[in-house]
Design a protein around this motif. Structure first.
Motif, short mmCIF file in Angstrom:
data_model
loop_
_atom_site.label_atom_id
_atom_site.label_comp_id
_atom_site.label_asym_id
_atom_site.label_seq_id
_atom_site.Cartn_x
_atom_site.Cartn_y
_atom_site.Cartn_z
N UNK A 177 -6.85 44.43 -5.56
CA UNK A 177 -7.00 43.49 -5.59
C UNK A 177 -8.39 42.09 -5.35
N UNK A 178 -7.91 40.88 -6.67
CA UNK A 178 -9.34 39.76 -5.82
C UNK A 178 -7.91 38.81 -5.61
N UNK A 179 -7.25 38.34 -4.48
CA UNK A 179 -6.17 38.07 -3.84
C UNK A 179 -7.42 37.87 -2.20
N UNK A 180 -7.30 36.35 -2.51
CA UNK A 180 -7.56 36.38 -1.14
C UNK A 180 -7.22 35.16 -0.40
N UNK A 181 -7.07 35.71 1.28
CA UNK A 181 -6.36 34.38 2.21
C UNK A 181 -6.27 32.99 2.49
N UNK A 182 -6.06 32.10 2.46
CA UNK A 182 -6.20 30.86 3.02
C UNK A 182 -5.67 30.58 4.03
N UNK A 183 -6.11 30.34 5.03
CA UNK A 183 -5.51 30.28 6.46
C UNK A 183 -6.26 28.83 7.04
N UNK A 184 -5.19 27.38 6.86
CA UNK A 184 -5.76 26.87 7.70
C UNK A 184 -5.66 26.88 9.64
N UNK A 185 -6.83 26.01 10.01
CA UNK A 185 -6.95 25.57 11.16
C UNK A 185 -6.00 24.32 11.96
N UNK A 186 -4.90 24.45 12.46
CA UNK A 186 -4.13 23.46 12.93
C UNK A 186 -4.87 21.87 13.09
N UNK A 187 -5.02 21.50 13.58
CA UNK A 187 -5.15 19.95 14.01
C UNK A 187 -4.60 20.17 15.55
N UNK A 188 -4.81 20.10 16.59
CA UNK A 188 -4.40 20.19 17.54
C UNK A 188 -4.14 18.41 18.21
N UNK A 189 -4.33 17.39 17.69
CA UNK A 189 -3.99 16.25 17.99
C UNK A 189 -3.05 16.09 16.92
N UNK A 190 -2.56 17.07 16.24
CA UNK A 190 -1.65 16.66 14.51
C UNK A 190 -1.16 17.64 14.07
N UNK A 191 -0.24 18.55 14.44
CA UNK A 191 0.70 19.80 14.09
C UNK A 191 0.63 19.83 12.52
N UNK A 192 0.80 18.73 11.66
CA UNK A 192 0.38 18.61 10.34
C UNK A 192 -0.83 18.30 9.58
N UNK A 193 -2.01 18.28 10.43
CA UNK A 193 -2.71 18.75 9.42
C UNK A 193 -3.99 19.27 10.39
#
Length: 290
Positions: A177-193
Motif C-alpha cells: 500500500x502507498x497509504x501514509x499516516x498523518x498524526x497531529x501533535x496536540x498543542x498543550x495550550x490549546x486542545x483544538x490545535x
C-alpha cells in the motif's frame, strides 16, 4: 481513494480509537471487520486495566503495593510477548526465557529495563509506591495492535491499521500500500490545535506532559511542558516521552546522545513552558552534545 473506518473504545479512563484503512470498494467489508475486532480489543484493554490500575484495590499493582508480589509468578506459562525486536538491557533475559510468564512479570521487567536505560529517570516508583503506569498504556496499545490488527494487514483484509489513545498511537501499513499516516501533535495550550504533523507508515508516536493529568510524573527538572517521541515500538516511545518530562530537556538529550540505538531511531518534539518548540531527528547529534 482510501476508505477509513474508525471506532472508539472507552477504557483506562480515556478514549481509544481503532482505525482500519482500505480502498473504496472495501468500505462495507471494513465496517464489518472493525465491528468484530473492536470488542476484542476492548476486552483486552479492560483486562489490562483490571490488572494494572493503581486505583483499584483488586488490581495486581495494588496487591504489590501491599507487599503481595505473587503476580510475578504464574503456575501455567502463557504465551510470550509477540513484540518484535524488543531491546533488552544488558543481562536481562528475553521474554521467551522468562517462564513462568505473566503480563505483570513482563511489565515489571520492562520498567526495570527502562530505569536502567534512562539512568533512573524513568522510575516505576512514584511517591514511594510501585507505579508502572508510565509504560502500561503504550505497551497495552502495542500488544493489542500486534495481536488484533496486524493479522488483518497480513491477511490483506485492510491496507493499514492503527490503535491510539491518550496521545499514544501504534500504526502500520501493508508493504503493497502507498497509504501514509498523518498524526497531529496536540498543542498543550490549546486542545483544538496541533503544533506538528508527523507522517509515518510503520511506527509509534507517544506524547507525555502535564496539560491533561497535571504533575503525575516525578520530575528532576521542569523545563518541558510536553514531549512527543516517535519510535518503532510504542512501548519504548512511551518510555522515552515519560523520561523527557521527568529528566528535563538537556538531561534527556544527554541520555539519548549516550545511547546509540535511541540516537539513531528517536525523533522528538518538545514544548517548553513558554510555548516554544524544539525537536531533533534520528541520527542528529542532540544540541549541546556535539
Amino acid at each position: 481513494m482510501a476508505a477509513i473506518q474508525a471506532r472508539v473504545i472507552h477504557a483506562m479512563t480515556i478514549p481509544f480509537t481503532v482505525q482500519l484503512v482500505g480502498n473504496a470498494e472495501q468500505s462495507a467489508q471494513l465496517a464489518t471487520v472493525i465491528d468484530q475486532v473492536t470488542p476484542e480489543i476492548a476486552d483486552y484493554l479492560h483486562h489490562i486495566e483490571t490488572a494494572f490500575s493503581p486505583f483499584s484495590a483488586d488490581s495486581q499493582v495494588s496487591a504489590a503495593r501491599r507487599g503481595d508480589w505473587r503476580a510475578l509468578i504464574s503456575a501455567q506459562p502463557s504465551q510470550t510477548s509477540t513484540q518484535p525486536n524488543t531491546r533488552h538491557a544488558p543481562n536481562e533475559p528475553s521474554a521467551a526465557h522468562r517462564l513462568p510468564h505473566t503480563d505483570f512479570a513482563e511489565i515489571y521487567a520492562l520498567v526495570q529495563q527502562a530505569k536502567q536505560l534512562t539512568h533512573g529517570h524513568f522510575d516505576p516508583m512514584h511517591a514511594g509506591q510501585y507505579d508502572p503506569t508510565g509504560i502500561v498504556k503504550g505497551w497495552a496499545i502495542e500488544q493489542a495492535h500486534q495481536r488484533f490488527l496486524m493479522p488483518l494487514i497480513t491477511a490483506g483484509t485492510c491496507e493499514a491499521a492503527a490503535l491510539g489513545g491518550g496521545g499514544d498511537i501504534q500504526a502500520a501499513v501493508a508493504d503493497t500500500s502507498d497509504f501514509t499516516w498523518h498524526i497531529g501533535v496536540q498543542d498543550p495550550a490549546n486542545p483544538n490545535a496541533t503544533i506538528r504533523t508527523i507522517t509515518l507508515r510503520n511506527g509509534a508516536v507517544a506524547t507525555s506532559g502535564t496539560s491533561k493529568r497535571g504533575e503525575h510524573i516525578t520530575r528532576s527538572a521542569h523545563d518541558l511542558a510536553q514531549a512527543t517521541v516517535v519510535d518503532d515500538h510504542l512501548t519504548f516511545a512511551d518510555m522515552w516521552a515519560t523520561t523527557a518530562i521527568s529528566a528535563g530537556e538537556q538531561t534527556f538529550r544527554g541520555i539519548v546522545a549516550g545511547n546509540p540505538v535511541a540516537q539513531s531511531s528517536l525523533m522528538s518534539v518538545f514544548v517548553r513552558p513558554d510555548g516554544s518548540i524544539t525537536q531533533f531527528a534520528p541520527g542528529e547529534v542532540p544540541a549541546n552534545h556535539a
